[in-house]
Design an enzyme around this catalytic site. Structure first.
Site, short mmCIF file in Angstrom:
data_model
loop_
_atom_site.label_atom_id
_atom_site.label_comp_id
_atom_site.label_asym_id
_atom_site.label_seq_id
_atom_site.Cartn_x
_atom_site.Cartn_y
_atom_site.Cartn_z
N ASP A 288 76.26 22.62 68.25
CA ASP A 288 76.26 21.42 67.41
C ASP A 288 75.50 20.25 68.06
OD1 ASP A 288 78.10 20.82 69.29
OD2 ASP A 288 79.62 20.07 67.90
N HIS B 213 48.08 28.41 74.56
CA HIS B 213 49.29 27.64 74.31
C HIS B 213 50.27 27.74 75.49
CE1 HIS B 213 48.47 27.87 69.72
NE2 HIS B 213 47.73 26.98 70.32
N ASP C 23 46.25 19.50 77.71
CA ASP C 23 46.13 19.27 76.27
C ASP C 23 47.41 18.54 75.87
OD1 ASP C 23 45.97 19.33 73.51
OD2 ASP C 23 45.37 21.45 73.40
N ASP D 25 45.48 13.98 69.82
CA ASP D 25 45.39 15.34 70.35
C ASP D 25 44.17 15.40 71.27
OD1 ASP D 25 45.34 18.08 70.72
OD2 ASP D 25 44.98 18.58 68.62
N HIS E 181 39.01 30.49 69.26
CA HIS E 181 39.59 29.59 68.25
C HIS E 181 38.49 28.79 67.55
CE1 HIS E 181 39.17 26.04 70.90
NE2 HIS E 181 39.68 26.76 71.88
N HIS F 209 40.23 20.64 63.88
CA HIS F 209 41.11 20.60 62.70
C HIS F 209 41.24 19.15 62.27
CE1 HIS F 209 44.13 19.26 65.65
NE2 HIS F 209 43.66 20.23 66.43
N HIS G 122 47.91 19.41 63.01
CA HIS G 122 46.97 20.21 62.21
C HIS G 122 47.18 19.69 60.78
CE1 HIS G 122 46.74 23.70 65.33
NE2 HIS G 122 46.38 22.54 65.81
N GLU H 134 36.89 20.38 69.62
CA GLU H 134 37.52 20.94 70.81
C GLU H 134 37.03 22.33 71.19
OE1 GLU H 134 41.69 22.16 70.21
OE2 GLU H 134 41.63 21.14 68.28
N TYR I 187 37.05 30.46 77.77
CA TYR I 187 38.23 30.97 78.49
C TYR I 187 37.87 32.34 79.06
CZ TYR I 187 39.86 27.46 75.26
OH TYR I 187 39.98 26.30 74.54
N ARG J 187 38.53 23.54 78.18
CA ARG J 187 38.45 23.00 76.81
C ARG J 187 38.29 21.49 76.93
NH1 ARG J 187 42.55 25.17 74.86
NH2 ARG J 187 44.21 23.63 74.97
N GLU K 183 38.55 18.19 74.30
CA GLU K 183 38.95 17.86 72.93
C GLU K 183 39.04 16.35 72.72
OE1 GLU K 183 42.97 19.14 71.87
OE2 GLU K 183 42.46 19.01 69.74
N1 GLY Z 1 47.11 20.79 70.80
C1 GLY Z 1 46.95 21.54 69.64
C2 GLY Z 1 45.55 21.70 69.28
O1 GLY Z 1 44.68 21.37 70.05
O2 GLY Z 1 45.22 22.10 68.21
MN MN Z 2 43.60 20.17 68.55
MN MN Z 3 44.95 19.89 71.58
#
Ligand code: GLY
Ligand code: MN
Ligand code: MN
Length: 429
Positions: A36, A239, A256, A267, A346, A350, A357, A380, A384, A408, A410
């Site tokens: 709870d 992730h 990230d 982001d 990827h 986005h 997203h 981004e 990798y 990466r 971004e």
């Molecule tokens: N951090 C999530 C993305 O880059 O989409």
């Molecule tokens: Mn992102």
């Molecule tokens: Mn990100």
């Protein structure tokens, strides 16, 4: 802050589009609880966009064809004892006075009152799939109205997805929304810059995470998503959120992280050398990803198809990987058959907004989504090279010296009339 007038204007724009229909929006389900102990509640973004109302167990009805009640809220009644335990409720009166509802009812009167707002509508606008129980409620009401349709000759003859009308509105941000997104971006920039100063060999990834989230919290923000602080080969895991490893000399650190502030998100990803200096392989890959990112950002301007951003990043990355002999063959074939995917799996970004997203489509069937001023998106690209990387058939094995490098970069980019503005430019790259 978004004032009530802006929420009202959003509802009016939506109502102008649904004409004789009735739109129904459900609040997010109650906060997740372990036994709870409850986690923080976070309102559904569509619901919040239209109402600014952040309580659970609520339903918003927009019925433009109704004489008086064009905006109706069903909410939890006030209850002093429950409010002592779990906080303030606006109640039925507050729904009208503070949130501008023309009429409001306790949520337990929904079954009885909802049909009144549906029986003269020609369509119901609703998004299925977020709340199975409530989906069934909407279907039941619809079926009951259809059963009596022959006698009355009115009623909704179809249910349409509210996303199709609402999400294009969410995709183009107002000046107020952009101001809030700048604030989220600025806090996130400060957090990344603090993290970079703090990172050094011997520290643990979670210590860096603590610096980042400390900066968020100090300014009233929270993480927009679980912060990724990935050192060494962890940088190859998209992730990675364990954040429990001790960082070593000569490694990369990929961070990230972005904050949510007043419901709007940032982001940001940066990758840098923990000891302050790249190895020669790290530098080569970093420069390649940076080139891809800068060229992709240069594709952000009004009228350009959204897909150009990804296509540009992919081409630069593939050219670079071919120069390094990590990919071989015909460039057009490599791109068309996505033979680069073991290195770059990827998309290049986005939409960004109330959701990380964010709402909005990227393509309309065969037709492109053309960029428009006041959209916000991430750019981004990454490479990798996992220690276990398996190139596709016909492509060379990856020499050991490249393995374990994950990079990466971004940024959050606003489409402007002239082109674009990078909201997160304050973090060096
Ligand atoms: N951090 C999530 C993305 O880059 O989409
Ligand atoms: Mn992102
Ligand atoms: Mn990100």
């Amino acid at each position: 802050m978004i004032f009530p007038a802006e929420y009202k204007q959003r509802r009016e724009r939506l109502m102008a589009k649904i004409g004789s229909g009735t739109a129904i929006f459900r609040s997010a389900p109650a906060a997740i609880a372990h036994n709870d102990v409850e986690y923080n509640y976070r309102q559904d973004s569509d619901f919040f966009y239209l109402t600014g109302f952040n309580e659970e167990s609520a339903v918003a009805v927009l019925a433009p064809h109704h004489e008086e009640h064009k905006f109706v809220l069903f909410v939890r009644s006030k209850d002093p004892e429950k409010e002592t335990w779990s906080g303030y409720r606006a109640g039925v009166e507050g729904a009208k006075e503070l949130y501008g509802a023309d009429e409001a009812f306790p949520i337990n009167e929904l079954e009885e009152k909802l049909p009144k707002y549906l029986e003269k509508a020609d369509r119901i606008y609703y998004h299925f799939g977020r709340d199975r129980t409530f989906d069934q409620t909407v279907l039941n009401h619809w079926q009951q109205l259809m059963a009596t349709y022959p006698k009355r000759g009115t009623g909704p003859i179809a249910i349409e997805d509210s996303n199709i009308i609402l999400h294009p509105m969410r995709l183009v941000k107002s000046e107020t929304e952009i101001a809030l997104m700048r604030q989220a971006a600025d806090i996130s920039v400060a957090a990344h810059n603090r993290a970079r100063e703090f990172a050094k060999p011997g520290r643990y990834e979670y210590e860096i995470q603590a610096e980042i989230e400390h900066t968020f919290r100090l300014q009233g923000a929270t993480p927009a998503y679980p912060s990724i602080v990935a050192s060494g080969t962890n940088s190859c895991v998209l992730h990675y959120i364990e954040n429990n490893r001790q960082m070593q000399e000569n490694e990369l650190l990929l961070i990230d992280a972005g904050c949510a502030c007043n419901y709007y998100n940032a982001d940001i990803t940066r990758t840098f050398a923990i000891s302050g200096k790249f190895t020669s392989e790290q530098k080569i890959i970093y420069d390649l990803v940076l080139r891809a990112q800068l060229q992709a950002i240069s594709q952000v301007y009004p009228g350009n198809p959204y897909s150009k951003i990804h296509e540009t990043a992919v081409r630069v990355l593939v050219e670079g990987l071919m120069d390094l002999k990590l990919l071989v063959g015909d460039i057009e074939e490599i791109i068309k058959e996505e033979k680069y995917k073991p290195f770059y799996m990827h998309r290049t970004g986005h939409w960004l907004g109330l959701d990380v997203h964010d709402a909005g489509v990227y393509q309309y069937g065969e037709n492109p989504q053309l960029l428009q001023p006041q959209q916000v998106l991430t750019v981004e690209p990454g490479i990798y090279i996992s220690p276990q990387i398996k190139p596709v058939e016909g492509q060379p094995e990856v020499p050991d010296r490249w393995r374990g490098i994950g990079i990466r970069i971004e940024d959050d980019v606003l489409v402007t009339v002239e082109g674009n503005q990078v909201l997160t430019a304050g973090v060096p790259k």
